[in-house]
Design an enzyme around this catalytic site. Structure first.
Site, PDB file in Angstrom:
ATOM      1  N   TYR A 142      16.828   0.469  -3.122  1.00 13.08           N
ATOM      2  CA  TYR A 142      18.089   0.997  -3.637  1.00 13.08           C
ATOM      3  C   TYR A 142      19.208   0.550  -2.705  1.00 13.08           C
ATOM      4  CZ  TYR A 142      21.676   4.433  -4.977  1.00 13.08           C
ATOM      5  OH  TYR A 142      22.835   5.047  -5.384  1.00 13.08           O
ATOM      6  N   ASP A 237      19.970  -4.332   4.334  1.00 13.77           N
ATOM      7  CA  ASP A 237      20.609  -3.062   4.008  1.00 13.77           C
ATOM      8  C   ASP A 237      19.982  -2.000   4.901  1.00 13.77           C
ATOM      9  OD1 ASP A 237      21.650  -0.758   3.048  1.00 13.77           O
ATOM     10  OD2 ASP A 237      21.051  -1.063   0.951  1.00 13.77           O
ATOM     11  N   LYS A 265      25.287   6.387   6.398  1.00 18.66           N
ATOM     12  CA  LYS A 265      24.441   7.525   6.790  1.00 18.66           C
ATOM     13  C   LYS A 265      24.602   7.868   8.281  1.00 18.66           C
ATOM     14  CE  LYS A 265      21.625   7.489   2.721  1.00 18.66           C
ATOM     15  NZ  LYS A 265      21.017   6.465   1.905  1.00 18.66           N
TER      16      LYS A 265
HETATM   17  C1  LIG Z   1      21.782   5.736   0.680  1.00 19.34           C
HETATM   18  C2  LIG Z   1      21.633   4.280   0.546  1.00 19.34           C
HETATM   19  C3  LIG Z   1      22.648   3.492  -0.033  1.00 19.34           C
HETATM   20  C4  LIG Z   1      23.856   4.096  -0.708  1.00 19.34           C
HETATM   21  O1  LIG Z   1      24.657   4.778   0.187  1.00 19.34           O
HETATM   22  P1  LIG Z   1      25.721   5.851  -0.389  1.00 19.34           P
HETATM   23  O2  LIG Z   1      26.466   6.282   0.834  1.00 19.34           O
HETATM   24  O3  LIG Z   1      24.917   6.917  -1.038  1.00 19.34           O
HETATM   25  O4  LIG Z   1      26.582   5.115  -1.345  1.00 19.34           O
HETATM   26  C5  LIG Z   1      22.512   2.116   0.005  1.00 19.34           C
HETATM   27  N1  LIG Z   1      21.436   1.543   0.556  1.00 19.34           N
HETATM   28  C6  LIG Z   1      20.436   2.257   1.099  1.00 19.34           C
HETATM   29  C7  LIG Z   1      19.286   1.562   1.727  1.00 19.34           C
HETATM   30  C8  LIG Z   1      20.502   3.653   1.102  1.00 19.34           C
HETATM   31  O5  LIG Z   1      19.480   4.362   1.618  1.00 19.34           O
END
Ligand SMILES: *Cc1c(COP(=O)(O)O)cnc(C)c1O
Length: 425
Positions: A142, A237, A265
């Site tokens: 994701y 990511d 995060k």
């Molecule tokens: C949480 C997450 C996202 C999206 O981040 P948001 O702040 O919720 O938009 C993208 N990539 C990864 C790997 C994630 O865990």
């Protein structure tokens, strides 16, 4: 009706599904989400005053535990000076420097306000910098909810993807190639066929959005090699894994260096901060220096940056990630031992402060293997633990998170609860 039920019913009248992000609605496990009134350290309290040990940690940011006094103080001190200026601040320079000092692959970074913005911008940058359109992503990873990333594999091998959300035109994902995680041969085949057109490969270098799935030995290096050979950019990511699995993210653990990295995060410490960054020659394509447009009214917000800076400083203390990793291992080993004693088919894995729990005999290596686990057993475990005062993610497809405040007593209390729940399964 309980207060949580009452609030959920009321919320559903004014907010779609009663929540502002789908997984919070408990759809995959059923039941009523807990409306959280406050949080401290490893605990959250719901609207009824019930306390839970929390392994969601706001889905990753709460690495220091909730409401760490020094983070709260930094936010309060920043807030009295004004909430937002729409002009540069010294604190933004400090956090950029702090990120660059910690992750060797970063030479420059641009701040945004979410992980979604970070990945969306990194992909636009990769396309702008290479002059190519196609991107490669992996099933089960994701990367936020940008249109071109809400896509699953097409019906044939190496066909372009199908949208997974209504409202995303097929044309918008026509350039997104979706491959199986850990399938090195598929990556090689994709580059053999489309190498000239691939702008980037984006990957969760340890996947945490299909439960926890580690990269197979050599997989990330193969991505690196293929990208280098074909002039594509490699995007890690690390929105979830950055400063979560270790002091330098997955790139620090594996020694595989991406061209671009996305973060969010942990770097916001619970406030909306994201970032994308990497090689200076690539970042030189970002406006106002280059032609790739990217902007944000609240980007680099001073209050959010204050929380991020305080968090980065505290998790930078020597041994922080070793201690966090050791506590997380105690949790997953303890859960495995208790499941085994109760005769429950179960496995678990952890890396730094993130973990995966699987109601299957062995730790999965792909989305297909995660999907083959017993989701009904998970649901019973989830509700059993919730009634014992332990809050895990309400889905079998999410990783869990331990904070620095999950001490031995908290882990033991969790394991005691799990022993009772496993016995009832
Ligand atoms: C949480 C997450 C996202 C999206 O981040 P948001 O702040 O919720 O938009 C993208 N990539 C990864 C790997 C994630 O865990």
């Amino acid at each position: 009706m309980s207060r949580n039920e009452d609030l959920f019913t009321r919320a559903a009248r004014s907010i779609p599904g009663g929540v502002n992000s789908p997984v919070r609605a408990f759809r995959s496990v059923g039941g009523t989400p807990r409306f959280i009134a406050r949080a401290q350290g490893p605990y959250i309290w719901d609207a009824e005053g019930t306390r839970y040990i929390d392994y969601v940690g706001s889905w990753g940011p709460a690495i220091l535990g909730h409401a760490h006094p020094e983070v709260i103080r930094a936010v309060q001190e920043a807030a009295v000076n004004g909430l937002s200026f729409g002009a540069p601040t010294e604190a933004e320079v400090e956090i950029a420097e702090a990120l660059i000092a910690r992750l060797p692959s970063l030479q420059q970074v641009r701040l945004v306000s979410s992980g979604t913005e970070a990945t969306m911008s990194a992909i636009r940058l990769a396309r702008g910098a290479t002059g190519r359109n196609k991107i490669v992503k992996f099933e089960g990873c994701y990367h936020g909810h940008a249109d071109s990333l809400l896509v699953k594999a097409g019906s044939g091998l190496l066909t372009f993807g199908n949208p997974t959300s209504a409202g995303v035109p097929a044309e918008f994902v026509a350039h997104t190639l979706v491959l199986d995680y850990n399938d090195q041969a598929a990556v090689e085949a994709a580059f053999a066929q489309h190498g000239q057109d691939i702008a980037c490969v984006i990957v969760e270098p340890v996947a945490g959005n299909m439960n926890l799935v580690r990269p197979a030995a050599g997989f990330l290096q193969a991505l690196r090699d293929q990208c280098t050979q074909h002039g594509a950019l490699l995007i890690f990511d690390e929105v979830m894994t950055g400063f979560r699995v270790g002091p330098q993210g997955v790139q620090g653990l594996t020694g595989v260096t991406p061209d671009l990295t996305t973060l969010a995060k942990v770097i916001g410490g619970g406030m909306p901060v994201g970032a994308f960054g990497g090689r200076a020659d690539i970042m030189a394509h970002v406006a106002p220096v280059g032609g790739v447009y990217q902007a944000g009214t609240l980007s680099g917000n001073p209050v959010a940056v204050a929380a991020g800076l305080a968090t980065l400083r505290l998790i930078g203390e020597p041994g922080f990630h070793d201690r966090l990793g050791a506590q997380t291992e105690k949790l997953v080993q303890g859960l495995s031992a208790r499941a085994q004693a109760a005769g429950v088919t179960f496995s678990a894995d952890s890396l730094g402060g993130m973990f995966g729990l699987y109601f299957g005999a062995k730790v999965p290596t792909s989305l297909a293997e995660v999907s083959a686990c017993d989701t009904q057993a998970f649901t019973r475990f989830f509700h059993g633990m919730l009634s014992e005062g332990v809050h895990f993610a309400p889905s079998a497809f999410e990783a869990g998170f331990v904070s620095a405040t999950h001490d031995d007593a908290v882990i033991e209390a969790t394991l005691d609860a799990a022993e009772r729940v496993f016995a009832r399964l």
